[in-house]
Design a protein around this motif. Structure first.
Motif, PDB file in Angstrom:
ATOM      1  N   TRP A 139      12.203   4.584  47.802  1.00 49.67           N
ATOM      2  CA  TRP A 139      12.994   5.672  48.384  1.00 49.67           C
ATOM      3  C   TRP A 139      12.374   7.027  48.046  1.00 49.67           C
ATOM      4  O   TRP A 139      12.240   7.904  48.897  1.00 49.67           O
ATOM      5  CB  TRP A 139      14.427   5.569  47.855  1.00 49.67           C
ATOM      6  CG  TRP A 139      15.392   6.462  48.537  1.00 49.67           C
ATOM      7  CD1 TRP A 139      15.956   7.582  48.032  1.00 49.67           C
ATOM      8  CD2 TRP A 139      15.895   6.311  49.862  1.00 49.67           C
ATOM      9  NE1 TRP A 139      16.791   8.148  48.964  1.00 49.67           N
ATOM     10  CE2 TRP A 139      16.768   7.389  50.088  1.00 49.67           C
ATOM     11  CE3 TRP A 139      15.676   5.381  50.881  1.00 49.67           C
ATOM     12  CZ2 TRP A 139      17.440   7.553  51.296  1.00 49.67           C
ATOM     13  CZ3 TRP A 139      16.348   5.551  52.072  1.00 49.67           C
ATOM     14  CH2 TRP A 139      17.208   6.618  52.272  1.00 49.67           C
ATOM     15  N   TYR A 140      11.969   7.190  46.760  1.00 44.09           N
ATOM     16  CA  TYR A 140      11.344   8.462  46.367  1.00 44.09           C
ATOM     17  C   TYR A 140      10.035   8.659  47.117  1.00 44.09           C
ATOM     18  O   TYR A 140       9.711   9.764  47.542  1.00 44.09           O
ATOM     19  CB  TYR A 140      11.091   8.497  44.853  1.00 44.09           C
ATOM     20  CG  TYR A 140      12.349   8.524  44.036  1.00 44.09           C
ATOM     21  CD1 TYR A 140      13.490   9.180  44.499  1.00 44.09           C
ATOM     22  CD2 TYR A 140      12.417   7.903  42.799  1.00 44.09           C
ATOM     23  CE1 TYR A 140      14.653   9.194  43.766  1.00 44.09           C
ATOM     24  CE2 TYR A 140      13.583   7.916  42.048  1.00 44.09           C
ATOM     25  CZ  TYR A 140      14.698   8.561  42.543  1.00 44.09           C
ATOM     26  OH  TYR A 140      15.854   8.567  41.802  1.00 44.09           O
ATOM     27  N   THR A 141       9.274   7.564  47.256  1.00 45.86           N
ATOM     28  CA  THR A 141       7.998   7.680  47.962  1.00 45.86           C
ATOM     29  C   THR A 141       8.228   8.253  49.349  1.00 45.86           C
ATOM     30  O   THR A 141       7.587   9.219  49.758  1.00 45.86           O
ATOM     31  CB  THR A 141       7.324   6.298  48.092  1.00 45.86           C
ATOM     32  OG1 THR A 141       7.226   5.711  46.810  1.00 45.86           O
ATOM     33  CG2 THR A 141       5.953   6.418  48.716  1.00 45.86           C
TER      34      THR A 141
ATOM     35  N   SER B  81       5.519   7.071  42.361  1.00 47.21           N
ATOM     36  CA  SER B  81       6.630   6.256  42.875  1.00 47.21           C
ATOM     37  C   SER B  81       6.070   5.087  43.656  1.00 47.21           C
ATOM     38  O   SER B  81       6.530   3.946  43.535  1.00 47.21           O
ATOM     39  CB  SER B  81       7.525   7.056  43.832  1.00 47.21           C
ATOM     40  OG  SER B  81       7.962   8.213  43.250  1.00 47.21           O
TER      41      SER B  81
ATOM     42  N   PRO C  12       4.632  12.931  42.100  1.00 47.25           N
ATOM     43  CA  PRO C  12       5.764  11.980  42.181  1.00 47.25           C
ATOM     44  C   PRO C  12       5.607  10.934  43.277  1.00 47.25           C
ATOM     45  O   PRO C  12       5.979   9.772  43.081  1.00 47.25           O
ATOM     46  CB  PRO C  12       6.980  12.878  42.454  1.00 47.25           C
ATOM     47  CG  PRO C  12       6.462  14.194  42.852  1.00 47.25           C
ATOM     48  CD  PRO C  12       5.070  14.320  42.291  1.00 47.25           C
TER      49      PRO C  12
ATOM     50  N   GLU D 245      11.045   9.700  50.708  1.00 52.79           N
ATOM     51  CA  GLU D 245      11.815  10.941  50.854  1.00 52.79           C
ATOM     52  C   GLU D 245      11.088  12.153  50.283  1.00 52.79           C
ATOM     53  O   GLU D 245      11.092  13.215  50.895  1.00 52.79           O
ATOM     54  CB  GLU D 245      13.194  10.799  50.212  1.00 52.79           C
ATOM     55  CG  GLU D 245      14.061   9.720  50.838  1.00 52.79           C
ATOM     56  CD  GLU D 245      14.222   9.882  52.346  1.00 52.79           C
ATOM     57  OE1 GLU D 245      14.632  10.966  52.790  1.00 52.79           O
ATOM     58  OE2 GLU D 245      13.909   8.920  53.075  1.00 52.79           O
ATOM     59  N   ILE D 246      10.497  11.996  49.097  1.00 56.10           N
ATOM     60  CA  ILE D 246       9.718  13.121  48.571  1.00 56.10           C
ATOM     61  C   ILE D 246       8.501  13.302  49.470  1.00 56.10           C
ATOM     62  O   ILE D 246       8.047  14.415  49.722  1.00 56.10           O
ATOM     63  CB  ILE D 246       9.299  12.879  47.105  1.00 56.10           C
ATOM     64  CG1 ILE D 246      10.535  12.697  46.237  1.00 56.10           C
ATOM     65  CG2 ILE D 246       8.465  14.048  46.578  1.00 56.10           C
ATOM     66  CD1 ILE D 246      10.241  12.315  44.794  1.00 56.10           C
TER      67      ILE D 246
ATOM     68  N   ALA E  27      19.495  14.449  45.356  1.00 52.33           N
ATOM     69  CA  ALA E  27      18.680  13.302  44.935  1.00 52.33           C
ATOM     70  C   ALA E  27      19.455  12.431  43.956  1.00 52.33           C
ATOM     71  O   ALA E  27      19.429  11.202  44.043  1.00 52.33           O
ATOM     72  CB  ALA E  27      17.375  13.793  44.302  1.00 52.33           C
TER      73      ALA E  27
ATOM     74  N   SER F  16      20.439   8.715  44.889  1.00 52.69           N
ATOM     75  CA  SER F  16      19.859   7.676  44.025  1.00 52.69           C
ATOM     76  C   SER F  16      20.965   6.781  43.479  1.00 52.69           C
ATOM     77  O   SER F  16      20.832   5.567  43.428  1.00 52.69           O
ATOM     78  CB  SER F  16      19.110   8.300  42.848  1.00 52.69           C
ATOM     79  OG  SER F  16      18.069   9.104  43.304  1.00 52.69           O
TER      80      SER F  16
END
Lengths: 478, 337
Positions: A393-395, A327, A323, A397-398, A15, A19
């Motif tokens: 991206w976090y939204t 995000s 998260p 991928e996580i 990550a 990132s």
């Protein structure tokens, strides 16, 4: 320590790497096209200001490009060092996509970036423009292949599993997988917005420290205008992407919206703290029915909740909620700020154009007409694209967890058998290097802006050479 | 040595191994010279440093891409081997990556940062280049030792690390002989003279160690009549070394003639050594453990890549050559215009 095993450390390391990496392609993809625009405008008008803008931003491009290249190489090695299971399981599909990225895009960018950066006075004008075009095109093609692979991991199709290994059956279906067009468009627009606000923010900074040059003004106008044009398109595209996700990854949407129970009339949560242990939200501030309306286009629309994704034996097969939930809100919030600021700025500059510039000369926006608080607001927004891109991206991928490839393999299945302390050590190493580089990167952009504002941005260049090769000059002196 | 070309499951892995081998060789020569320039960096004056950077500025990015292609091909064509090799080389890979990161960005930062920070970026450029070269040499050593990790193999890998680093600085020096003039060129000649030992010892050490590590390799090199066919490799290598030795003692030639020769001859020498190494390890991709045929990905996937590669690689070669033609001649200060 039980909690920090090799899996979670490898995940943090990946990550951190991605990132850091994504910050720079996000800039170079669109900046390449914007540079082409500057370069073509210079060729059309012969006006020096366009070349000055080009020369300023090409330096930022070169820095960003180098940062992107080196961190990208790191990514390609990490597949092997930390996630060997990924290629062993889906290598037959991921491999050709990555190979095509290197073959069609990576080399193209790398070969022509030299001509673009250092060739202005060495090659004819058309070749310099062609090089700029090819670099922009290369970065975009590069993004295309990476997004294809990433989308395939979210919405895989066109393959069959034989003895736990994926074999491609339909390349067309793999490349044009259901989420690819939305994801690709969303990413390109994100890149455009990142660059628009970066250009606007840095130019506003130059203005605030006293730079009244034509190039700072023009760059500010170009940046704000691109931002104002792209943001509504991005909001629309984001909505389409969301509907696509609802169809293929409903558990991700449920986490984004903080919906626990399946049902109609889902509210839109403005604020909440999802609590996964209690399986409920705390401190909810909600607008009734709005999530159902946005997602299904009527208030009574049924939206699946997270509780549908817990197996009989208690295994949680939905992403960590907190998260993803936050995000998503960070991304949306940044987007709204972009919309308000860019539109208000364009409106103010348009409104006051008559007082400051001559519309007959073709100016339809006046930077001089802009009240000072707008400049102050634009400066921190220089990095708003980064914030929104990372949050988005976090939204996504996580939101894919615990799957690495949706429905095919979990993240846990791919991790390498490397001792946790070793992963921890290299993780710290990467974080230190990345932290320092990020600091250096931002400092250098600030330094370049100050230098340009003082007007001592290198020596004056002889514009008459933009078309002529000067190879003779390079021959050894007698 | 050659596979059955009627059977895709046999010739495809072979073709990919060749393609991968080719890109590693191109990488070693091309990034070799720009890493070498970085390793030589502290030995030059400030103005000379700008010239040295100018000589590699337009190229390093494309040079490094060959590494990406090589690892990419390993990744896509031999996924099992990719995981095995890279997890075994976890730490040196990490150090190489940090080195590549530092070097790649120092390049850009030193030209743009505040003048008082230039020395810092110069140092990082040297540190990054050296770290990259050392860790690549270390990996090469461990690979030759069959990825065994004992004190003896570490010691050998330590040696190859030093030799490869000195070898890179030699090829960097030969590049500078061609791309520079005046005092810097004279210095480059001296650097080449002083670092040729690294090349000789490096090739010697690897040639001696490889057959000793494996009976298979020993037999392959020293069996009659194959040994006769292979004899040209050491003989020509020896001649090339002698040629280089003579040349770097006489250079620079009057009128700067043949300044390209040391680099070209060094490239030939590196290529021969590399072919010898490849011959030793074929058909293994992980020495003595995994052959290219066992490690290969599905033939359908490989075919898809190969078709693309057949069209694209010549184009890549074409525009890479174009870049070298455009920036031919003696290096100037790197200017963004």
């Amino acid at each position: 320590m039980e909690a920090l095993d090799a899996l979670i450390l490898s995940r943090i390391q990946f990550a951190a790497n991605i990132s850091f990496h994504i910050l720079f392609p996000t800039i170079t993809i669109a900046l390449g096209w914007v540079l082409l625009f500057f370069r073509v405008r210079f060729a059309q008008t012969g006006d020096e200001k366009w070349m000055n803008i080009y020369r300023f931003w090409v330096k930022v491009f070169a820095l960003s490009f180098a940062m992107g290249v080196v961190s990208g190489i790191t990514m390609s090695f990490q597949f092997g060092t930390n996630w060997p299971g990924f290629m062993e399981t889906v290598g037959n599909i991921a491999g050709p996509l990555l190979a095509y990225e290197v073959l069609t895009a990576f080399f193209l960018e790398a070969a022509f970036v030299g001509i673009m950066l250092f060739g202005f006075s060495r090659v004819p004008a058309w070749l310099h423009m062609l090089a700029t075009f090819l670099v922009a095109f290369g970065t975009t093609v590069s993004a295309f292949w990476i997004i294809v692979l990433n989308s395939w991991m979210h919405t895989p199709q066109g393959f069959e599993m034989v003895d736990g290994v994926a074999f491609a059956t339909d390349w067309w279906a793999i490349i044009f997988n259901p989420s690819m067009p939305y994801r690709f468009a969303h990413m390109l627009l994100a890149s455009g917005l990142t660059v628009a606000f970066l250009i606007a923010g840095v130019s506003a900074f130059r203005w605030l420290i006293g730079d009244r040059s034509r190039d700072a003004r023009t760059a500010l106008k170009v940046g704000v205008t691109i931002g104002a044009c792209l943001i509504p398109v991005q909001i629309y595209m984001g909505d389409m992407h969301g509907l696509n996700t609802l169809e293929h990854q409903p558990q991700k949407i449920a986490a984004m919206e903080g919906i626990w129970e399946t049902g109609p009339n889902q509210p839109l949560l403005l604020f909440a703290i999802p609590d996964e242990a209690a399986r409920e939200n705390r401190f909810e501030v909600a607008i009734p029915n709005l999530a159902s309306i946005i997602l299904t286009h009527h208030a009574g629309g049924v939206v699946q909740g997270l509780n549908d994704f817990v197996a009989e034996d208690g295994t949680v097969m939905h992403p960590p909620v907190l998260p993803v939930f936050w995000s998503f809100r960070t991304m949306i919030g940044t987007g709204v700020a972009m919309l308000l600021l860019s539109w208000a700025t364009v409106f103010m500059m348009w409104k006051r154009r008559r007082m400051h510039v001559d519309p007959a000369a073709g100016h339809w926006l006046a930077v001089e007409g802009l009240p000072k608080p707008f400049f102050w607001a634009l400066v921190p927004m220089a990095f708003s694209g980064w914030v929104a891109t990372l949050a988005g991206w976090y939204t996504t991928e996580i939101g894919r967890q615990p799957w690495l490839v949706q429905g095919v393999m979990t993240t846990e299945m791919a991790v390498a058998d490397v001792p946790a302390p070793m992963v921890a050590g290299t993780l710290i190493g990467y974080l230190v290097v990345y932290g320092l580089l990020l600091f250096a990167y931002i400092s250098v952009i600030v330094y370049l802006a100050r230098k340009a504002a003082r007007g001592d941005d290198g020596r004056a260049i002889d514009m008459s050479h933009s078309g002529k090769a000067q190879v003779a000059m390079l021959q050894p002196a007698e | 040595m050659f596979p059955d070309f009627a059977n895709p499951a046999e010739w495809l892995p072979w073709a990919f191994a060749s393609l991968m081998g080719f890109s590693i060789l191109v990488y070693v020569v091309l990034d070799g010279f720009d890493l070498g320039v970085g390793i030589l960096f502290p030995f030059a004056g400030d103005v000379e440093k700008d010239r040295m950077i100018g000589s590699i500025g337009p190229f390093w990015d494309a040079n490094e891409t060959w590494l990406v292609l090589a690892v990419g091909l390993l990744l896509v064509a031999f996924p099992t081997a990719h995981g095995m090799i890279l997890t075994a080389l976890y730490l040196p890979v990490f150090l190489m990556l940090i080195g590549l990161i530092l070097r790649g960005v120092a390049f850009e930062f030193r030209a743009k940062a505040h003048a008082k920070h230039k020395a810092l970026w110069n140092n990082l450029f040297f540190v990054g280049s050296t770290m990259t070269a050392l860790s690549q040499g270390f990996m090469l050593g461990l690979y030759i030792m069959g990825l065994e990790q004992t004190w003896a193999t570490y010691a050998f890998a330590g040696l190859t690390a030093v030799f490869l680093t000195v070898g890179y600085s030699f090829i960097g020096a030969t590049w500078l002989i061609h791309k520079t003039e005046g005092m810097l060129q004279i210095r480059a000649v001296r650097w080449a003279r002083e670092s040729l030992w690294g090349v000789i010892l490096g090739i010697g050490a690897v040639s001696l160690a490889t057959p000793l590590v494996s009976v298979r390799i020993f037999d392959r090199w020293l069996q009659f009549p194959e040994a006769l066919w292979l004899a040209p490799i050491p003989i020509i290598s020896g001649l090339l070394v002698a040629w280089l030795w003579r040349m770097v003692r006489q250079m620079p030639f009057a009128g700067d003639v043949r300044s390209w020769q040391p680099f070209a001859v060094a490239t030939g020498l590196f290529s021969l050594a590399y072919v010898g190494l490849a011959y030793s390890f074929y058909p293994y991709v992980v020495p003595e453990r995994l052959t290219i045929y066992e490690a290969a990905a599905a033939p359908e996937s490989l075919l898809i890549i190969l078709v693309g590669a057949c069209f694209v690689v010549p184009v890549i070669a074409g525009y890479s050559v174009l870049a070298y033609v455009i920036f031919r001649g003696k290096a100037t200060e790197l200017r963004y215009d």
